[in-house]
Structure formats: C-alpha cells, structure tokens
Design an enzyme around this catalytic site. Structure first.
Site, short mmCIF file in Angstrom:
data_model
loop_
_atom_site.label_atom_id
_atom_site.label_comp_id
_atom_site.label_asym_id
_atom_site.label_seq_id
_atom_site.Cartn_x
_atom_site.Cartn_y
_atom_site.Cartn_z
N ASN A 472 33.78 38.33 38.93
CA ASN A 472 32.68 38.93 38.40
C ASN A 472 31.73 38.28 37.65
O ASN A 472 30.85 38.29 36.87
CB ASN A 472 33.07 40.14 37.56
CG ASN A 472 31.72 41.06 37.15
OD1 ASN A 472 30.92 41.55 37.79
ND2 ASN A 472 31.45 41.00 35.81
N GLY A 473 31.57 36.64 38.30
CA GLY A 473 30.98 35.63 37.54
C GLY A 473 29.58 35.75 38.13
O GLY A 473 28.84 36.75 38.29
N LYS A 484 25.85 42.12 38.66
CA LYS A 484 26.02 42.75 39.74
C LYS A 484 27.29 43.78 39.73
O LYS A 484 27.14 44.92 40.14
CB LYS A 484 26.21 41.81 40.84
CG LYS A 484 26.32 42.75 42.25
CD LYS A 484 27.03 41.70 43.40
CE LYS A 484 26.04 40.41 43.72
NZ LYS A 484 26.67 39.70 44.85
N GLN A 550 35.02 31.97 33.44
CA GLN A 550 34.98 30.88 34.06
C GLN A 550 34.36 29.94 33.03
O GLN A 550 33.84 30.20 31.85
CB GLN A 550 34.13 30.95 35.44
CG GLN A 550 32.69 31.05 35.23
CD GLN A 550 32.13 31.42 36.74
OE1 GLN A 550 31.49 32.11 37.20
NE2 GLN A 550 32.42 30.29 37.41
N GLY A 578 31.14 27.60 39.96
CA GLY A 578 31.91 28.15 41.26
C GLY A 578 33.02 28.83 40.96
O GLY A 578 33.60 28.70 39.94
N HIS A 579 33.46 29.91 41.92
CA HIS A 579 34.55 30.65 41.68
C HIS A 579 35.94 29.93 41.70
O HIS A 579 37.03 30.38 41.75
CB HIS A 579 34.54 31.74 42.64
CG HIS A 579 34.14 31.21 44.22
ND1 HIS A 579 35.09 30.69 45.05
CD2 HIS A 579 33.23 31.54 44.88
CE1 HIS A 579 34.69 30.38 46.12
NE2 HIS A 579 33.54 30.95 46.21
N ASN A 607 35.81 39.33 45.53
CA ASN A 607 34.71 39.38 44.82
C ASN A 607 34.54 40.82 44.42
O ASN A 607 34.70 41.74 45.27
CB ASN A 607 33.55 38.85 45.59
CG ASN A 607 33.71 37.13 45.89
OD1 ASN A 607 33.92 36.51 44.94
ND2 ASN A 607 33.49 36.93 46.93
N ASP A 609 31.64 42.20 44.68
CA ASP A 609 30.59 42.94 45.52
C ASP A 609 31.22 43.23 47.15
O ASP A 609 30.82 43.63 47.90
CB ASP A 609 29.51 42.18 45.92
CG ASP A 609 29.69 40.70 46.49
OD1 ASP A 609 30.81 40.44 46.99
OD2 ASP A 609 28.89 39.89 46.20
N LYS A 736 25.31 41.03 48.69
CA LYS A 736 24.95 40.15 48.35
C LYS A 736 23.56 40.25 47.34
O LYS A 736 23.12 39.56 46.37
CB LYS A 736 24.49 39.02 49.17
CG LYS A 736 25.93 38.57 49.66
CD LYS A 736 27.11 38.16 48.65
CE LYS A 736 28.19 37.54 49.14
NZ LYS A 736 29.34 37.47 47.94
#
Length: 754
Positions: A472-473, A484, A550, A578-579, A607, A609, A736
């Site tokens: 959820n970054g 989001k 993160q 980045g994830h 993710n 979403d 997205k």
C-alpha cells in the site's frame, strides 16, 4: 555489537521472573555479543563479554522517612546509573524500575531503546497498596518509556495485546520474545534427603513457587486445601512480598490448617530444581501472569502443571498435553485438577514428559538469545551509518523512514558518471525464451486434483501457517492526492476494506488466524493508519495487523542534483524507492521474525489495487507441494499488456521487467506476464539479498525527476521459484488510475459480490 541491560534485579538479588529472565538472557547473549548489566544493588562483576555493576539507592532514600521514598528512590537510582560512561549500541530495560535510565540513555546517547515488559502497571492496580501515590509515578514512567521505545518486547502474545490496548503504540513496534530456560540445568533431579529433612518435606507434596503478591493468587490455593487429598502436603516457596500486610493476611489464612509448609527463604537454584522435580503436581494459581516462567521450570523438571488460563500461561502450558488449565480465582477448580492428577499418575507422567519436550523445542535460553540479537540487528539496520549529502536539507522525515544515505549517494554518483540511467537498466546475460513446460496452468487442473490441493491449502491455513502481505505504498498521486488504498471502489468500500474482508473470509473458512502485513510509504502511512483505526481494521483483530513502511529517497534531477519541488508540493521532494523494499522493510520492522516465531511459514503478497489476488486454498496447495521458496502468479498475455515476464537469463528462469529486456530479444513472444502476486516461504526471506537498482525518469509537476527503485519480482533471481498461470478473469484486475476504476467499477462489484 554491545548492549547495556538495565534492571532492578540481577544475581545475587533475584526475587521474581524478571530477574531470572535477565540472568539467563545476559549469560546466553554474552556468548554471541558484548553485554553490560546495570542493576540495583552492590554487584561488581568485571568481564569482557559480560559485566555487571550494581547501583545503590542514595542513603537518604533508603532511610524511608516518608512513604514515597521507595518510588522516588527508584528514580534516583536510575539517575545514578547514567553518571557512568556509556558506549553501547543498544540500551535494553526490564520493568518500570529501570525504565527511566533507559530513556535517559536513548535521549543522551542517541541509541535505540528496547523495553521488555514483564508486566504492566495498569494491570496491577493493587500496587497502590505497596507504593501509595508513588504508583502513579511508576505508571507514568512506564508510559513514557513504552511510547518512546524503538522496540517494546512482550514476553507473550497476550502481553503484546495488553500493550496495544493500554498504550498508543503501533503493533510493528511491539515484538514477542518469550521467556526461556536452561534445559541443561533445569532437569529432573530427585529431592535429597537432606533438603527434605531440613524443611520437613513429605514424600507426597504439591508445589507453589512465587512471590507472595495478589497477582500470584496464593489465597485461592490456600482456600483449596480442604478439598485436596489430605495426605498430600502443600509446599510454598514464597519470598519477597510486595507488602507485609498481604503476607500477614496469607499467614492468618494458613493458621490452624494442616498440611502446609511455607518456606520463607530464597533457596539455591539446585534446591528449587529438586523441589520441582519431586513434586506430584506444580500449581500456578495466578490471576495475572504475563508469562509465568515458573511453569517452564516445572515442565523442564518433568512435573505436570495445574495453572490458571490467564496471560502468557496459555502460550506455555498446553492443556491436556503438558498440564491442566483452570479458571482464575477458583479454589474448587484448583482442587479438582490437582486431585485428578494425584489419582491418575499415568496421565501425570505423560504430561511431565510432554512438558519437558516442549521446553527443549521452544524455550531454551540459547534460542531466546538468538531471537533477541536478531531484534537488535533489525534496529541497528534501521540506523544505517549516514554519510554527508551536502546539498540535501536536513529533514526528520528522512531519518524516520530509514533513509540510507550511503546507498543513495553511491547510486547518485553512478548516475552522474553515466553508469546508471534509463538506458542502463537492461539485464545482462544470455536471454532465452521460457519453455511451455516451465509453467503450471491452473485452468487445466482436474476437479479431483483441485479438491486435493484445496485440502492441502486449507489445512495449512488452519494450522496458522499463512500470512497476507498487502503493498500500500507509493506516492498517493494518481487519485488526486488521496491514498489509493482508502479510495472507494463500490458501495462505500475501499480497496483496503475489500482486501481485508477477503482475508477475514479466508480465515473464517479455515477457522484460523491469518495475520496481515501492510507496507505503506511516508506518503500513505498516516492517512492509512487513521483510516484503519477509525474502522476497527474491518474485522481483523488489531494484534493481527502489522503496519510497516518502505524506505525513502530524495528525487534527483537528470543531472544528479537534488530535485526541488514546487513550493506548494514539498512532499514531491521524496519518494518510496520501489516495492522491492518489501523484503528489507519487513525484516527490519521485526514483522518477519515475529511471524516465524509464531509458527508462520508462508506469505501471500499482492498489491492493494489488485482485488483479484485473494488467498486461495488451491493455489496455496500448489505452492506447498512444489516445495519452492517463491511462487509467481502469471496470466496469459493480451495485446497491449506491458510489464515484467519470465525469461531465461544465463539458463535461469527469472522475472525481467519490461525495461530489462535487450532490444534484440522478442519479449512479445513470451505468452504470459507477471501479475505481481507472489507466495513466499517466509523463512527464505530471512536473509540479505542484493536486489538490483534501476534508474527511472518520472514526470513530477512540470519537470523530470530521476528515481532509483528495486523490484520484488527480482527475488526470483535468488529463490527457488514455482511458476503458475492463473485464470486472468478471476485473479488479475488491477486498478491504476481513476479512469480504470470508473471503467471497471461495475465489473468489480459483480466479481467481488459472488
């Protein structure tokens, strides 16, 4: 690495479980790192790996000229401790008595503070009888330290739950590391004739060991006397009362009753071992017990246990396997359980053997010390050695979110020198197309196979082996500045609410606990936390939701200078790199260690979403049977699909992001692509990885900015990987942009309402 432990109790002055804990933990830790102990008393124990020094309360406080001197004197002793030089990397306190010293060390020397909670003052209101209004001082200092500790340690999962209920602290800052025991020392040793004669101990006796305090529930054992076999003696090794008044009350209750032996003396350790070993039953009648190390001591000596089902006791004593659990404050229940084991010696012996086995497997001090050192390393990893970045303004946000200035500056220098950039992201090596046999097509599974795999997955869930990780970054930019995860999808429900509902349903089906790990960023954390707390985590128990963030990097201009955002959008100066941060942040937060400690074995990653990526019993079964460290969900590629895909690089099948393919390799021929949904064997993540960094250009406001990022999919370079092709229309429908959401809203509602 060096740690300073601060505590009230340390040998030879040990009165309770906290002192026992520190004695053995410091001994075992000193075998793998340097340990200094600062405690109350007159100890002076020099040593290279383990040293200890005692600090006396100033004489004017020991004189006890008024009732608040014990509490105020405790503060004075803590101040005294901090007068000596301090050169440790970590400070670690035990109980409120030593908390102020730890807080001072953190503040003055800027070192991480760890606070182990052996009990909690809000749950011991009777201590006002001992300290008077000084009790309010003890509750205040405990609150101060727990709020400011870098890591709070609960000695049981229930202790962690108590901490979260009574203090405004997030779960990721609370670790669970149980108390332990030395199984080589604590083992069955029959009582000597000399010890029996010295104290008048009979052949048949049941045993209680503990301090005479209200929380230990001794009065309920005393009240049970008339209902317990009169031929059995009750031996109580109880010393160190909080108040003389309470001790006198117990003595009055015993007066005139036969069959009691109260040992008012602190015995040698080997004598306690003998007492435990020859007792027919050990009884722990506590009404509050964060852990209860006395039960471990009895189990190590192969003695069956009767204990109350409170606090951490339920994590130590396994009912009908190592002993019997009973309700608190119930003399009849004590008597019934004791009499059962006195009559059924075969069951009693079986409980004793099983108790010993459990101690050896789960509670050795060597194991506890390794867990503690790993926690220290996690904290220190979060304080990477900083190097100067001259043109970067100082900002507390960078420190809070683990800015690694050394790595950042090295990447930046590569960018300036032309060694990094969008044209430098191609993966090196000999590329080849994957084979059709590399992938397992889920749609092709026969119904009989699906049923069998579902059973395998369901059993793993029921055994508590699965956790769910939700990414959820990001920067909260695509939905007009709104995070989001909390954007409404349909019927007032957000992405996060729908994801957590999916976890809750899976847990309900399996009748299991499924913990959730949510990775936020500096841009999404605060709003996400408020949202989840406001909605009571949508049915997931609070202690089962672990939030962590993160890391953070500053953006750069294409020439390598620090990016300057628009004055009205200062947050655009930074980003989450980045994830691929997931595995590093998960370890550093302590979440991975705790998940493994609690028996977790597999993590489902997706993710926020992608609402199709739900916990699925069949897919979990496939992952388990493959034996792989990582399972990648792939979907069949459609025209226009972009992103990563599996390819062979130097013979190894791995995920490659779109920008990583060489120009002379036809990636469009690969029939599948990466959905960014993975299953990991959790233990395989508990190590260091050299994930590659990629430089990408992003449009930020009116200008271009360069960002360095890592990708989770690159773990397939290092982990044994199983590849499955899922049904796209069931497992993959990411959103997205707001336009994607509007276009898919009706379809999402239809799919998710099944």
């Amino acid at each position: 690495m060096k740690v300073t432990m601060i505590a009230r109790e340390y040998p030879p002055y040990v009165y309770g479980g906290a002192g026992v804990h520190l004695r053995y933990l410091s001994q075992e830790l000193s075998k793998i790192m340097e340990v200094e102990v600062r405690c109350f008393g007159d100890q002076n124990i020099p040593g290279q790996a383990l040293s200890a020094r005692g600090y006396r309360m100033p004489p004017e406080f020991e004189a006890k000229t008024h009732k608040f001197n014990p509490a105020i004197g405790t503060f004075a002793t803590n101040l005294h401790m901090m007068l000596d030089p301090f050169d440790s990397d970590i400070v670690h306190t035990h109980t409120w008595y030593a908390s102020f010293g730890g807080f001072l060390a953190k503040t003055l020397y800027q070192v991480p503070l760890v606070a182990t909670c052996h009990s909690l003052e809000p749950l011991r209101p009777w201590k006002v009888d001992q300290l008077g209004n000084g009790y309010h001082l003890s509750t205040w200092i405990e609150d101060l330290v727990i709020r400011n500790a870098d890591r709070v340690v609960g000695v049981s999962r229930l202790m962690k739950q108590d901490v979260l209920e009574h203090f405004p602290i997030r779960p990721e800052r609370v670790a669970v590391i149980h108390n332990g025991i030395d199984p080589d020392k604590w083992k069955h040793t029959p009582i000597s004739d000399e010890l029996k004669k010295t104290w008048g101990i009979q052949d048949d006796y049941i045993l209680f060991v503990g301090r005479p305090t209200k929380q230990k529930g001794m009065e309920y054992l005393i009240e049970a006397r008339e209902r317990i076999d009169p031929g059995v003696q009750i031996v109580m090794g109880a010393v160190g009362a909080d108040t003389r008044e309470y001790e006198e009350m117990l003595e009055k209750r015993i007066a005139g009753r036969k069959g009691f032996l109260w040992i008012h003396k602190l015995l040698k350790e080997e004598e306690y071992i003998q007492l435990y070993s020859s007792a027919k039953v050990f009884v722990c009648p506590s009404i509050y017990e964060p852990f209860g190390i006395i039960n471990l001591e009895a189990m190590a000596c192969r003695t069956p246990v009767v204990a109350t089902a409170v606090g951490g006791i339920k994590e130590v004593v396994v009912p009908e396997k190592t002993g019997l659990l009973i309700p608190p404050a119930d003399p009849q229940a004590i008597a019934d359980a004791v009499n059962r084991l006195l009559k059924d010696r075969k069951t009693a012996e079986r409980f004793g053997e099983a108790g010993r086995q459990r101690v050896e497997e789960r509670f050795s001090w060597a194991y506890i010390a390794r867990q503690t050192k790993k926690m220290y390393q996690e904290l220190l990893a979060g304080r990477r050695k900083a190097i100067a970045v001259p043109d970067l303004p100082a900002d507390a946000t960078l420190n809070r979110y683990g800015f690694d200035s050394g790595t950042f500056q090295a990447l930046r220098e590569d960018l300036i020198a032309g060694r990094r950039g969008e044209g430098k992201n191609v993966v090196t090596g000999a590329f080849a197309q994957p084979d059709a046999g590399d992938f397992r097509d889920v749609a092709a599974l026969a119904q009989k196979e699906r049923t069998r795999l579902a059973k395998v997955g369901r059993e793993a869930m029921a055994a508590g082996k699965l956790g769910v990780a939700i990414v959820n970054g990001g920067m909260a930019t695509r939905f007009g500045g709104k995070v989001k995860g909390i954007v409404e999808v349909f019927d007032g429900k957000s992405f996060l609410e729908l994801k957590l509902e999916q976890v809750a349903r899976a847990a309900k089906r399996a009748k299991a606990r499924v913990p959730v790990f949510i990775m936020n960023s500096f841009a999404t954390e605060a709003e996400t936390v408020r949202y989840l707390e406001r909605n009571d985590f949508f049915g997931i128990p609070r202690q089962d939701v672990f939030l962590f963030s993160q890391f953070i990097f500053p953006r750069l201009n294409p020439d390598g200078s620090i990016f300057s955002p628009h004055p009205e959008r200062p947050h655009e100066r930074y980003y989450g790199p980045g994830h691929g941060d997931f595995v590093f942040a998960l370890r550093q937060s302590g979440a991975l260690r705790e998940f493994l400690e609690q028996g977790g074995e597999h993590l489902w990653y997706s993710n926020v979403d992608n609402l199709g990526a739900t916990p699925d019993e069949i897919l979990l079964g496939l992952h388990l049977e493959s034996g792989a460290e990582m399972t990648v969900e792939l979907a069949k590629k459609l025209p226009g699909d972009k992103g990563g895909a599996p390819a062979r690089v130097d013979g190894r099948l791995q995920l490659v992001e779109g920008f990583g393919f060489p120009k002379d390799f036809d990636a469009d021929r690969i029939p599948v692509f990466n959905t960014a949904t993975y299953l990991f064997r959790a233990a395989a993540l508990d190590r260091e990885f050299e994930l590659p960094w990629y430089a990408t250009e992003k449009q930020v406001g009116d200008g271009k900015a360069v960002q360095f990022e890592r990708l989770t999919g690159d773990l397939s370079r290092f982990l044994s990987t199983h590849w499955i092709v899922v049904e796209r229309e069931e497992r993959f429908f990411p959103v997205k942009t707001p336009q994607d959401l509007e276009a898919q809203r009706a379809a999402l509602k239809k799919r998710l309402s099944k």
